[in-house]
Scaffold this motif. Structure first.
Motif, mmCIF file in Angstrom:
data_model
loop_
_atom_site.group_PDB
_atom_site.id
_atom_site.type_symbol
_atom_site.label_atom_id
_atom_site.label_comp_id
_atom_site.label_asym_id
_atom_site.label_seq_id
_atom_site.Cartn_x
_atom_site.Cartn_y
_atom_site.Cartn_z
ATOM 1 N N LYS A 88 0.843 -1.194 0.000
ATOM 2 C CA LYS A 88 0.000 0.000 0.000
ATOM 3 C C LYS A 88 0.873 1.236 0.000
ATOM 4 N N ASN A 89 0.295 2.320 -0.490
ATOM 5 C CA ASN A 89 0.896 3.639 -0.357
ATOM 6 C C ASN A 89 -0.218 4.600 0.029
ATOM 7 N N GLU A 90 0.019 5.880 -0.095
ATOM 8 C CA GLU A 90 -0.968 6.871 0.341
ATOM 9 C C GLU A 90 -2.315 6.727 -0.361
ATOM 10 N N ASN A 91 -2.279 6.354 -1.649
ATOM 11 C CA ASN A 91 -3.491 6.392 -2.465
ATOM 12 C C ASN A 91 -4.090 5.051 -2.830
ATOM 13 N N LYS A 92 -3.290 3.984 -2.812
ATOM 14 C CA LYS A 92 -3.781 2.735 -3.366
ATOM 15 C C LYS A 92 -3.175 1.515 -2.689
ATOM 16 N N VAL A 93 -3.819 0.384 -2.948
ATOM 17 C CA VAL A 93 -3.329 -0.927 -2.546
ATOM 18 C C VAL A 93 -2.982 -1.665 -3.838
ATOM 19 N N ILE A 94 -1.798 -2.248 -3.889
ATOM 20 C CA ILE A 94 -1.331 -2.918 -5.101
ATOM 21 C C ILE A 94 -1.222 -4.415 -4.828
ATOM 22 N N VAL A 95 -1.954 -5.208 -5.605
ATOM 23 C CA VAL A 95 -1.936 -6.661 -5.490
ATOM 24 C C VAL A 95 -1.058 -7.188 -6.628
#
Length: 151
Positions: free
Chosen positions: A111-118
């Protein structure tokens, strides 16, 4: 004097390297395995190659019903009663293959500030058996309002 400066520089480099590792660890999203296997219905489950984010019970139950069309796949899940007030389900399905030995794998979630990356990979490349298979991988993560993207 040069020795003190050298020690200071080395200490700063080690400190920066440690911070970077900690930042990476902080960005990992812990996920819990629900199920990973294959559907063996030769496509009769009518589940296309897809990536799903499930945040409510009705959609989850519909998916389980579809997956169980031919075989009771959900009997092997670690859990089916998901607390959707606190968790969401991530499910990925690959295409139907003419042979076994394939997999679809959620290898990490960050995750980062804006999104979750799968991040998804196909670790097993197939060719093991002459049976129709459709790999899937299902996990749950803590509930989030961030955009979820798949790579």
């Amino acid at each position: 004097m040069k020795t003190k400066i050298t020690i200071l520089i080395i200490t700063m480099i080690i400190g920066l390297t440690s911070c970077n590792k900690n930042d990476d660890e902080l960005n990992l999203v812990k996920f819990t395995l629900i199920g990973q296997n294959n559907l063996y219905g030769n496509g009769a489950e009518n589940i296309t190659k897809q990536k799903l984010v499930i945040s409510e019970l009705n959609s989850w139950n519909e998916l389980i019903d579809k997956m169980n069309t031919v075989n009771d796949v959900s009997d092997e899940f670690t859990e089916t009663d998901i607390d959707f007030a606190n968790f969401i389900v991530i499910a990925v399905f690959d295409k139907v293959y003419g042979n076994g030995g394939h997999s679809i794998d959620i290898i990490k979630i960050t995750k980062n500030e804006n999104k979750v990356i799968v991040t998804i990979e196909n670790i097993l490349g197939g060719g093991a058996t002459a049976i129709m298979t459709q790999p899937f991988h299902i996990v749950k993560i803590p509930k989030t309002d961030k955009l979820i993207i798949f790579e």
